[in-house]
Design an enzyme around this catalytic site. Structure first.
Site, PDB file in Angstrom:
ATOM      1  N   CYS A 148       0.807  -1.221   0.000  1.00 21.19           N
ATOM      2  CA  CYS A 148       0.000   0.000   0.000  1.00 21.19           C
ATOM      3  C   CYS A 148       0.839   1.270   0.000  1.00 21.19           C
ATOM      4  CB  CYS A 148      -0.925   0.015   1.222  1.00 21.19           C
ATOM      5  SG  CYS A 148      -0.059   0.082   2.812  1.00 21.19           S
TER       6      CYS A 148
ATOM      7  N   GLU B 224      -7.282  -6.099  -0.697  1.00 26.15           N
ATOM      8  CA  GLU B 224      -7.349  -5.014   0.293  1.00 26.15           C
ATOM      9  C   GLU B 224      -6.231  -4.026   0.048  1.00 26.15           C
ATOM     10  OE1 GLU B 224      -5.950  -3.498   4.419  1.00 26.15           O
ATOM     11  OE2 GLU B 224      -4.929  -4.564   2.797  1.00 26.15           O
TER      12      GLU B 224
ATOM     13  N   ARG C  28      -9.004   2.672  11.241  1.00 27.60           N
ATOM     14  CA  ARG C  28      -8.223   2.167  10.103  1.00 27.60           C
ATOM     15  C   ARG C  28      -9.179   1.902   8.952  1.00 27.60           C
ATOM     16  NH1 ARG C  28      -3.112   0.002  10.505  1.00 27.60           N
ATOM     17  NH2 ARG C  28      -2.331  -1.190   8.724  1.00 27.60           N
TER      18      ARG C  28
ATOM     19  N   ARG D 256      -9.860   0.988   5.006  1.00 29.23           N
ATOM     20  CA  ARG D 256      -9.229   0.287   3.903  1.00 29.23           C
ATOM     21  C   ARG D 256     -10.254  -0.041   2.821  1.00 29.23           C
ATOM     22  NH1 ARG D 256      -5.446   2.060   6.075  1.00 29.23           N
ATOM     23  NH2 ARG D 256      -3.478   1.050   6.643  1.00 29.23           N
TER      24      ARG D 256
END
Length: 352
Positions: free
Chosen positions: A75, A122, A165, A167
Site C-alpha cells: 500500500c 485489500e 483504520r 481500507r
C-alpha cells in the site's frame, strides 16, 4: 465438497491476517507468499506453513489448485503517508514505483495462470483517490477486462477493533463461474468484541515509556506543525476517555508517535506493547510473536484487521451459498431432483 470447505492462496501474506480470517470460515490455505523473511518466520510459526518468497518468481508449476485468491498488496505507493515520503525523497509513487507499485499486476498474472474463481483484495483508502483517481481506474478496469465482477467498499476497522483504520476491500467474482451474481458487503456489527480499555495493559515494562529527549522532540514537532497550520504530530490516547486509536503504521517502531498511551501528568507517555498491537488488529490470544519488538511493530502495522476480513469472508460464503441454492431451486422447478450436497465453487447442485 462441503459448503465451508474451500482452498485459498495468501499473496503478500505478511503475518497471515487473511489466513486467520478465512481459516475461521473453514478455508484451507494452499499456498502463501511474502518477500519479507521475518514475516515468513512469524507466518510459519503460527500456521506451520512456509510462505514462498518473491511473488515475481512464482511459476504456474508452483501454483496449487485453489478457489480464492487473497491479497493485501503493498500500500505504500498509494497511501497518503507513503506518497508524502516518496515525494520528499524525490522517488516515484503509485504505478511509477517499479518495485511496489506494480505488484497489483502480479496478482493479475497469478490469476491468469490458474484462474481465480474469487479474489479478495485489500488496500489503503487513498488508493481510490491516488493520481486523481487514475490508479483506481486502472485497477478496476483491469479486473473488468479479465472478466471479473467487482464489488468494493471502504471499510472502517474501528467498528471491529478500537483502531481507526479505513481500507478499500475488493471482492471479485469470475463472471463465467458466477454469472449475474450480486454481492452486498455486510452491515457493521452493533458492538465491538474488544474496547480500548480491554486492549491496554495495566502493568507494562518501563522500556516502552518515551525518554525525556524523544518526548520533548515530539512535543516540539507537534507545536511547529500547528504553527504551520497542519495536523502533523503525535496522537495521545487516554484509555479511560478515548474510544479508539489512530491508524498504526509500519513505521511505528521509529517513535510510536501515532499512538502514545497517556500515563498521567508525572510520567511520559509510552508506546504500545506488541501484545497490545496484536489486540488492535484482532489476532487471537494464542497468536505467537517470535520476532523483536521492532519487527513486530512493522508486521502488525502492515496487517489487515482480522475480524473485518472475517466478516466480509463470511458474507462471501453466505452469498455463494444463496447463489448455489438459487440454482438448485431452478433445477427442481424443471422437474429434476437436486441433491443436498453443494459445491462451494463448482458448477452448482449435483443432479441425481
Amino acid at each position: 465438497m462441503d459448503i465451508h470447505n474451500f482452498k485459498f492462496i495468501d499473496l503478500f501474506s505478511g503475518i497471515g491476517g487473511f489466513h486467520q480470517a478465512l481459516a475461521n470460515q473453514g478455508g484451507k490455505c494452499a499456498m502463501a507468499c511474502d518477500w519479507n523473511d521475518k514475516s515468513r518466520e512469524t507466518y510459519e510459526v503460527n500456521y506451520s506453513l512456509t510462505p514462498l518468497g518473491d511473488i515475481q518468481q512464482i511459476t504456474a508449476a508452483q501454483l496449487p489448485d485453489y478457489d480464492v485468491l487473497c491479497a493485501g498488496f503493498p500500500c505504500q505507493p498509494f497511501s497518503i503517508a507513503g506518497v508524502s515520503k516518496k515525494n520528499s525523497l524525490g522517488k516515484k509513487h503509485g504505478f511509477e514505483d517499479k518495485i511496489q507499485g506494480n505488484m497489483f499486476f502480479e496478482i493479475i498474472r497469478i490469476a491468469q495462470m490458474k484462474r481465480s474463481k474469487i479474489m479478495f483484495l485489500e488496500n489503503v483508502k487513498h488508493l481510490k483517490s491516488h493520481d486523481k483517481g487514475n490508479t483506481w481506474k486502472v485497477i478496476y478496469n483491469t479486473l473488468l477486462e479479465n472478466d471479473y465482477v467487482v464489488f468494493f467498499k471502504v471499510v472502517d476497522g474501528s467498528y471491529y477493533v478500537p483502531q481507526k483504520r479505513q481500507r478499500v476491500f475488493m471482492v471479485c467474482f469470475d463472471r463465467k463461474v458466477f454469472p449475474n451474481i450480486k454481492f452486498d458487503f455486510p452491515e457493521y456489527p452493533a458492538k465491538r468484541k474488544l474496547e480500548l480499555q480491554d486492549v491496554i495493559e495495566k502493568h507494562v515494562d518501563n522500556k516502552y515509556t518515551l525518554s525525556d529527549k524523544l518526548w520533548s522532540y515530539l512535543q516540539q514537532h507537534k507545536e511547529n506543525s500547528a504553527k504551520k497550520g497542519n495536523g502533523f504530530g503525535y496522537g495521545l490516547i487516554d484509555p479511560k476517555n478515548d474510544m479508539w486509536t489512530r491508524t498504526m503504521s509500519a513505521r511505528y517502531y521509529k517513535d510510536g508517535s501515532e499512538i502514545l498511551i497517556y500515563q498521567g501528568v508525572n510520567k511520559n507517555p509510552r508506546r504500545l506493547t506488541p501484545n497490545e498491537a496484536r489486540k488492535l488488529f484482532g489476532y487471537p490470544d494464542d497468536f505467537v510473536i517470535p520476532v523483536s519488538d521492532t519487527q513486530a511493530y512493522r508486521q502488525f502495522g502492515n496487517s489487515v484487521i482480522v475480524p473485518a476480513i472475517a466478516h466480509t469472508a463470511e458474507q462471501i460464503i453466505k452469498t455463494i451459498k444463496e447463489y448455489k441454492l438459487g440454482g438448485a431451486k431452478i433445477v427442481e422447478d424443471k422437474g429434476f431432483v437436486a441433491s443436498k450436497q453443494l459445491t462451494l465453487f463448482g458448477e452448482g447442485a449435483v443432479i441425481c
